[in-house]
Design an enzyme around this catalytic site. Structure first.
Site, PDB file in Angstrom:
ATOM      1  N   HIS A   1      24.506  12.998  29.299  1.00 27.48           N
ATOM      2  CA  HIS A   1      24.772  13.367  27.909  1.00 27.48           C
ATOM      3  C   HIS A   1      26.211  13.062  27.495  1.00 27.48           C
ATOM      4  CE1 HIS A   1      20.841  15.169  27.592  1.00 27.48           C
ATOM      5  NE2 HIS A   1      21.069  15.824  28.727  1.00 27.48           N
TER       6      HIS A   1
ATOM      7  N   ASN B   1      46.835  45.299  63.287  1.00 30.50           N
ATOM      8  CA  ASN B   1      46.485  44.291  62.282  1.00 30.50           C
ATOM      9  C   ASN B   1      44.989  44.066  62.412  1.00 30.50           C
ATOM     10  OD1 ASN B   1      46.356  42.080  60.545  1.00 30.50           O
ATOM     11  ND2 ASN B   1      46.904  40.633  62.175  1.00 30.50           N
ATOM     12  N   GLY B   2      44.241  44.225  61.321  1.00 33.27           N
ATOM     13  CA  GLY B   2      42.792  44.014  61.388  1.00 33.27           C
ATOM     14  C   GLY B   2      42.056  45.200  60.794  1.00 33.27           C
TER      15      GLY B   2
ATOM     16  N   TRP C   1      49.689  45.177  54.992  1.00 33.90           N
ATOM     17  CA  TRP C   1      48.916  44.667  53.866  1.00 33.90           C
ATOM     18  C   TRP C   1      47.679  45.551  53.832  1.00 33.90           C
ATOM     19  CZ3 TRP C   1      44.299  42.015  52.749  1.00 33.90           C
ATOM     20  CH2 TRP C   1      44.276  41.446  51.470  1.00 33.90           C
TER      21      TRP C   1
ATOM     22  N   LYS D   1      51.369  32.131  41.015  1.00 36.72           N
ATOM     23  CA  LYS D   1      50.308  32.748  41.828  1.00 36.72           C
ATOM     24  C   LYS D   1      49.574  33.840  41.064  1.00 36.72           C
ATOM     25  CE  LYS D   1      47.874  33.048  45.486  1.00 36.72           C
ATOM     26  NZ  LYS D   1      46.884  31.979  45.661  1.00 36.72           N
TER      27      LYS D   1
ATOM     28  N   GLU E   1      44.926  20.568  39.967  1.00 34.97           N
ATOM     29  CA  GLU E   1      46.099  21.446  39.983  1.00 34.97           C
ATOM     30  C   GLU E   1      47.105  21.075  41.058  1.00 34.97           C
ATOM     31  OE1 GLU E   1      45.299  25.626  40.608  1.00 34.97           O
ATOM     32  OE2 GLU E   1      43.825  25.205  42.136  1.00 34.97           O
TER      33      GLU E   1
ATOM     34  N   GLU F   1      35.032  23.855  40.633  1.00 37.47           N
ATOM     35  CA  GLU F   1      36.134  24.277  41.505  1.00 37.47           C
ATOM     36  C   GLU F   1      36.779  23.066  42.188  1.00 37.47           C
ATOM     37  OE1 GLU F   1      37.857  26.801  41.844  1.00 37.47           O
ATOM     38  OE2 GLU F   1      38.724  26.720  43.846  1.00 37.47           O
TER      39      GLU F   1
ATOM     40  N   LYS G   1      40.674  22.198  41.785  1.00 36.60           N
ATOM     41  CA  LYS G   1      41.562  22.109  42.945  1.00 36.60           C
ATOM     42  C   LYS G   1      42.307  20.786  42.940  1.00 36.60           C
ATOM     43  CE  LYS G   1      41.706  25.131  44.037  1.00 36.60           C
ATOM     44  NZ  LYS G   1      41.519  26.554  43.976  1.00 36.60           N
TER      45      LYS G   1
ATOM     46  N   ARG H   1      53.145  38.306  55.256  1.00 35.61           N
ATOM     47  CA  ARG H   1      51.789  38.741  55.617  1.00 35.61           C
ATOM     48  C   ARG H   1      51.391  40.034  54.913  1.00 35.61           C
ATOM     49  NH1 ARG H   1      49.923  36.448  60.599  1.00 35.61           N
ATOM     50  NH2 ARG H   1      48.552  38.208  60.884  1.00 35.61           N
TER      51      ARG H   1
ATOM     52  N   CYS I   1      48.288  42.143  58.469  1.00 35.49           N
ATOM     53  CA  CYS I   1      49.588  42.801  58.576  1.00 35.49           C
ATOM     54  C   CYS I   1      50.449  42.028  59.568  1.00 35.49           C
ATOM     55  CB  CYS I   1      49.414  44.224  59.091  1.00 35.49           C
ATOM     56  SG  CYS I   1      48.267  45.187  58.104  1.00 35.49           S
TER      57      CYS I   1
HETATM   58  C1  F6R Z   1      43.518  28.171  41.036  1.00 39.22           C
HETATM   59  C2  F6R Z   1      43.850  29.575  40.903  1.00 39.22           C
HETATM   60  C3  F6R Z   1      43.796  30.174  39.539  1.00 39.22           C
HETATM   61  C4  F6R Z   1      43.414  31.660  39.615  1.00 39.22           C
HETATM   62  C5  F6R Z   1      43.513  32.312  38.233  1.00 39.22           C
HETATM   63  C6  F6R Z   1      43.033  33.739  38.270  1.00 39.22           C
HETATM   64  O1  F6R Z   1      43.550  27.745  42.353  1.00 39.22           O
HETATM   65  O2  F6R Z   1      44.179  30.222  41.851  1.00 39.22           O
HETATM   66  O3  F6R Z   1      42.917  29.487  38.714  1.00 39.22           O
HETATM   67  O4  F6R Z   1      42.107  31.751  40.089  1.00 39.22           O
HETATM   68  O5  F6R Z   1      44.838  32.266  37.791  1.00 39.22           O
HETATM   69  O6  F6R Z   1      43.747  34.454  39.216  1.00 39.22           O
HETATM   70  P1  F6R Z   1      43.241  35.827  39.804  1.00 39.22           P
HETATM   71  O7  F6R Z   1      42.050  35.548  40.632  1.00 39.22           O
HETATM   72  O8  F6R Z   1      44.402  36.342  40.600  1.00 39.22           O
HETATM   73  O9  F6R Z   1      42.906  36.692  38.632  1.00 39.22           O
END
Ligand code: F6R
Length: 606
Positions: A502, A98-99, A74, A601, A486, A479, A483, A27, A2
């Site tokens: 393979h 916050n916490g 939050w 996001k 992307e 992963e 990373k 936040r 928060c």
């Molecule tokens: C990559 C990333 C995306 C999300 C995906 C699912 O860094 O963040 O691949 O993992 O869009 O998102 P959530 O977890 O919000 O369902």
């Protein structure tokens, strides 16, 4: 996570508090509120939703006065609602926090037994009760706060105001950020310098275990025993935008560094060191009825689910399937009562995952959400919800949301394993012991950033990368590749190390960097053999291995070492260098790290 702010001085507090909260809204924006002292009493104005809602309310219900506190929430304990908004007022005491208060259930029961009445579901209100009680016998507000803190376990930054001592704000810190801003005849306290930077650049960062008494004329800092601490102020030279990122160049880098704290918050209140068990907050599953666990998720959350498969199978000995939510929903999955479907989504809003949940519910499965956002759509739809408490993640590429999902997977696997009896108490004790040491070990890894920066320069011009791992490291290879692609737009593939021969082995030549996850464990020798196959074809090997491994240097061009931990928890450490490698490669290329092209996001389209 928060945002908190307090002001004491000669100016009107409310505009300063609201101005500061605007800088802190990133936040959390589940609710906002202020408490401002005026003519003998403090007035609380607060409401659910974004800060603009509070601003509108303050037009209708002005809060004049020159001393006050403000909060943007939050949600962690208690859904976003007007009643759960901060500040919480009990008698003369107003509190913002916050916490997380780890022992909130026990404290609530204790207070209720002695007659306390609660008006919210939050852990924070408990602290307002505690201070209010102590104030009855304490000589001043600082002493009352100090006495109340003795009863509280957890991570927190509190700011407390009392109608009986309106010339004072008292703040305390344990594991959550707190900073004091020094002005002329006025002072500030906040969770973030961002909130006060437009008013003062003279600040004192409060350390762990410190209580600060803030008055108009100055501030006094003591430890929790009341011993004075002498601290110098710093002058902040960052711009407001830099300050929001905590001095880091990007939110992603800040969030990478926040991971030790985020993981500590995921663990807070969930591990029981006396009973060698874990609790999943309110989640109470009928484990005897679970015949199979099915994870559904997308992207990074899908990778966390693949680690979950490894953990649940190993520790609970239940059969596990992992499905991409976008595939699951369209293939008429064979699912029903007896299946525990776990929907993993950091945002809690991903449409494919939400539809997979609907499909699972329609077919009679029990559905558990693992999410980072309290009361988001997916947890609301599910039978049970477990929150990771990583705090809001601003960078589009998931980092702290991922590692906290991995911790949630470990907690779920231990929970199931203890109840299926597949996991012995001794093994549970050992794993829990390792879990609580993770934040410190993660800190050790994120401090190796300079090495990753050098490696990113060395390998960052390649046209493609291969990431290899076995067992629980295979999802980490996936992963690492995700990373990198992307945020740097470099093509990368993640592969199970044993699958390389393979097909992908055809790609290997001296231009292809191969990142190999090879921590000490049951697959070590096998992965070293895969690594030799790469080097025999002139591939460049960057190995992620365990500290103390003196052998690996002979098999790799470069080595990054992470501390030792239980095999089941290694992914939480080995993913960190991969996040940093991706970050520094992308930053070197000058891409928009926090908002990579074509991405969002939360993905609320099919
Ligand atoms: C990559 C990333 C995306 C999300 C995906 C699912 O860094 O963040 O691949 O993992 O869009 O998102 P959530 O977890 O919000 O369902």
């Amino acid at each position: 996570m928060c945002g908190i702010i307090g002001y004491i001085g000669a100016r009107q507090a409310t505009p300063l508090l609201v101005g500061g909260l605007k800088k802190l809204e990133y936040r959390g924006y589940d609710s906002a509120g202020v408490s401002v002292f005026h003519e003998g009493t403090s007035r609380v104005v607060r409401c659910r939703g974004k800060l603009s809602g509070l601003e509108d309310k303050l037009v209708r219900e002005p809060a004049p006065g020159t001393v006050g506190i403000g909060h943007t929430r939050w949600a962690t304990h208690g859904r976003p609602s007007d009643e759960n908004s901060h500040p919480h007022k009990v008698g003369p005491i107003s509190v913002i926090h916050n916490g997380i208060i780890e022992n909130h259930l026990a404290l609530r029961a204790e207070l209720a037994a002695s007659g306390a009445q609660f008006s919210s579901e939050t852990d924070t209100e408990i602290f307002a009760h505690l201070v209010s009680r102590e104030l009855a016998t304490a000589p001043d507000l600082t002493t009352a706060v100090r006495k109340a803190l003795v009863k509280v376990r957890g991570s927190y930054a509190f700011v407390v105001m009392s109608d009986k001592e309106p010339g004072t704000l008292v703040a305390a810190k344990n594991s959550s950020p707190l900073v004091v801003g020094l002005g002329e005849g006025e002072n500030f306290v906040a969770s973030d310098v961002t909130a006060i930077l437009s008013e003062t650049r003279k600040v004192i960062f409060i350390d762990e275990g410190e209580i600060v008494t803030v008055k108009r004329e100055g501030v006094t800092i003591t430890d929790f025993d009341g011993k004075p601490r002498v601290r110098d102020h710093k002058v902040i030279t960052w711009s407001a935008v830099q300050a929001e990122k905590g001095g880091f160049k990007h939110f992603m880098l800040k969030e990478i560094h926040e991971q030790p704290r985020a993981v500590a918050d995921t663990l807070t209140g969930r591990v029981d060191l006396e009973r060698d068990d874990v609790t999943l907050d309110g989640v109470d599953l009928d484990v005897a009825k679970i015949k199979r666990v099915v994870f559904v998720a997308c992207g990074t959350s899908y990778h966390a689910s693949l680690v979950g498969e490894f953990l649940v199978e190993a520790l609970a000995r239940l059969p596990v399937e992992v499905d991409l939510a976008s595939e699951f929903r369209y293939r008429d999955p064979i699912i029903g009562p007896g299946d525990l479907v776990v929907a993993v989504s950091q945002s809690g809003e991903t449409l494919d995952t939400m539809e997979a949940v609907r499909e699972a519910k329609k077919k009679g499965a029990t559905v558990l959400a693992i999410s980072n956002v309290v009361e988001s759509s997916i947890p609301r739809l599910c039978d049970h919800a477990f929150y990771t408490h990583a705090g809001p993640e601003i960078g589009v590429a998931s980092t702290k949301a991922f590692t906290t999902q991995l911790v949630a997977m470990a907690l779920l696997a231990i929970y199931l394993g203890r109840r299926t009896n597949a996991l012995s108490r001794e093994k549970a004790r050992a794993l829990i012991g390792e879990l609580v040491q993770l934040p410190q070990k993660m800190r050790d890894v994120v401090e190796t950033g300079a090495q990753l920066q050098v490696l990113a320069r060395r390998y960052g011009n390649a046209n493609g990368f291969l990431f290899l791992g076995r067992g629980a490291q295979y999802p980490i290879a996936l992963e690492g590749a995700l990373k990198l692609k992307e945020i740097s737009y470099i093509h990368a593939e993640g592969y199970a190390a044993g699958e390389m021969k393979h097909g992908p082995i055809a790609l290997i030549d001296e231009t292809l960097p191969v990142v190999v996850l090879v921590p000490r464990g049951p697959h070590y020798d096998k992965v070293v053999s895969n690594l030799a196959e790469v080097r025999a074809r002139q591939g460049k090997v960057l190995a992620v291995a365990t500290k103390g491994d003196t052998e690996i240097g002979g098999h790799a061009d470069d080595v990054v070492l992470v501390p030792e931990t239980a095999v089941e928890l290694q992914p939480i450490l080995t993913v960190l260098p991969l996040q940093m490698l991706s970050y520094y490669v992308a930053d070197g290329k000058g891409t928009d790290v926090d908002q990579p092209r074509n991405l969002a996001k939360s993905v609320t389209v099919e």
